[in-house]
Scaffold this active site. Sequence first.
Site, PDB file in Angstrom:
ATOM      1  N   PHE A  62       0.826  -1.199   0.000  1.00  0.00           N
ATOM      2  CA  PHE A  62       0.000   0.000   0.000  1.00  0.00           C
ATOM      3  C   PHE A  62       0.867   1.258   0.000  1.00  0.00           C
ATOM      4  CE2 PHE A  62      -2.877   2.888   2.725  1.00  0.00           C
ATOM      5  CZ  PHE A  62      -3.324   3.580   1.615  1.00  0.00           C
ATOM      6  N   ASN A 104      -2.983  13.288   5.009  1.00  0.00           N
ATOM      7  CA  ASN A 104      -3.844  14.304   5.612  1.00  0.00           C
ATOM      8  C   ASN A 104      -4.830  13.658   6.578  1.00  0.00           C
ATOM      9  OD1 ASN A 104      -6.198  13.425   4.153  1.00  0.00           O
ATOM     10  ND2 ASN A 104      -5.553  14.614   2.382  1.00  0.00           N
ATOM     11  N   PHE A 115       3.460  10.462   1.759  1.00  0.00           N
ATOM     12  CA  PHE A 115       3.632   9.022   1.583  1.00  0.00           C
ATOM     13  C   PHE A 115       4.001   8.710   0.151  1.00  0.00           C
ATOM     14  CE2 PHE A 115      -0.926   9.778   0.972  1.00  0.00           C
ATOM     15  CZ  PHE A 115      -1.245   9.019  -0.144  1.00  0.00           C
ATOM     16  N   LEU A 124      -7.730   6.614  -3.227  1.00  0.00           N
ATOM     17  CA  LEU A 124      -7.161   7.859  -2.705  1.00  0.00           C
ATOM     18  C   LEU A 124      -7.306   9.031  -3.674  1.00  0.00           C
ATOM     19  CD1 LEU A 124      -3.846   6.508  -1.139  1.00  0.00           C
ATOM     20  CD2 LEU A 124      -6.055   6.890  -0.015  1.00  0.00           C
ATOM     21  N   HIS A 128      -6.272  12.951  -1.731  1.00  0.00           N
ATOM     22  CA  HIS A 128      -4.906  13.286  -1.333  1.00  0.00           C
ATOM     23  C   HIS A 128      -4.210  13.974  -2.491  1.00  0.00           C
ATOM     24  CE1 HIS A 128      -4.787  10.976   2.457  1.00  0.00           C
ATOM     25  NE2 HIS A 128      -5.719  10.262   1.849  1.00  0.00           N
TER      26      HIS A 128
END
Length: 167
Positions: A62, A104, A115, A124, A128
């Site tokens: 991930f 966040n 990341f 995501l 993000h």
Amino acid sequence: MARFSGQQRGGQLVEIKTTLGDFVVELYSAPGHAPKTCENFLGLCMKGYYNGTVIHRVIPNFMIQMGDPTGTGRGGESMWGGKFEDEISPELKHTGAGILSMANAGPNTNGSQFFVTLAPAPWLDGKHTIFGRVHSGMGVIERLGNIQTDSNDRPTTDVKILRAWPQ
């Protein structure tokens, strides 16, 4: 923004030296991508903000999360102090390993944490800010993604950012 070479046309490179090896990220600072986020990241790098911080969260297949000076996953501020707004570009997606994105706690809560993805993460997208990609050193990213973690996804041994600096 003009303080950083290459920032306005995109492609600024930042080398991140860790205790497990080095990798280089390319920033997406072009208008319509994430210029303010890149300015924040570069500003924090130039201040030495990330130097000595731990990689505090690793979820295999991930992502690898870092950039919190407290090492807890709950700290960190932008270069302006506090948080700043998202820069979501419909052109940029979490399509695979090596995407550089802001961590966040909800909309418009960007600070210092970021990341790197280890695999596609389409859930995501739109949540993000993507502000770059790994330019070189994916082998180091893979090693970081395979380090042993505890039940809270925290590495069992400290892995640190030794230095993050524009090239």
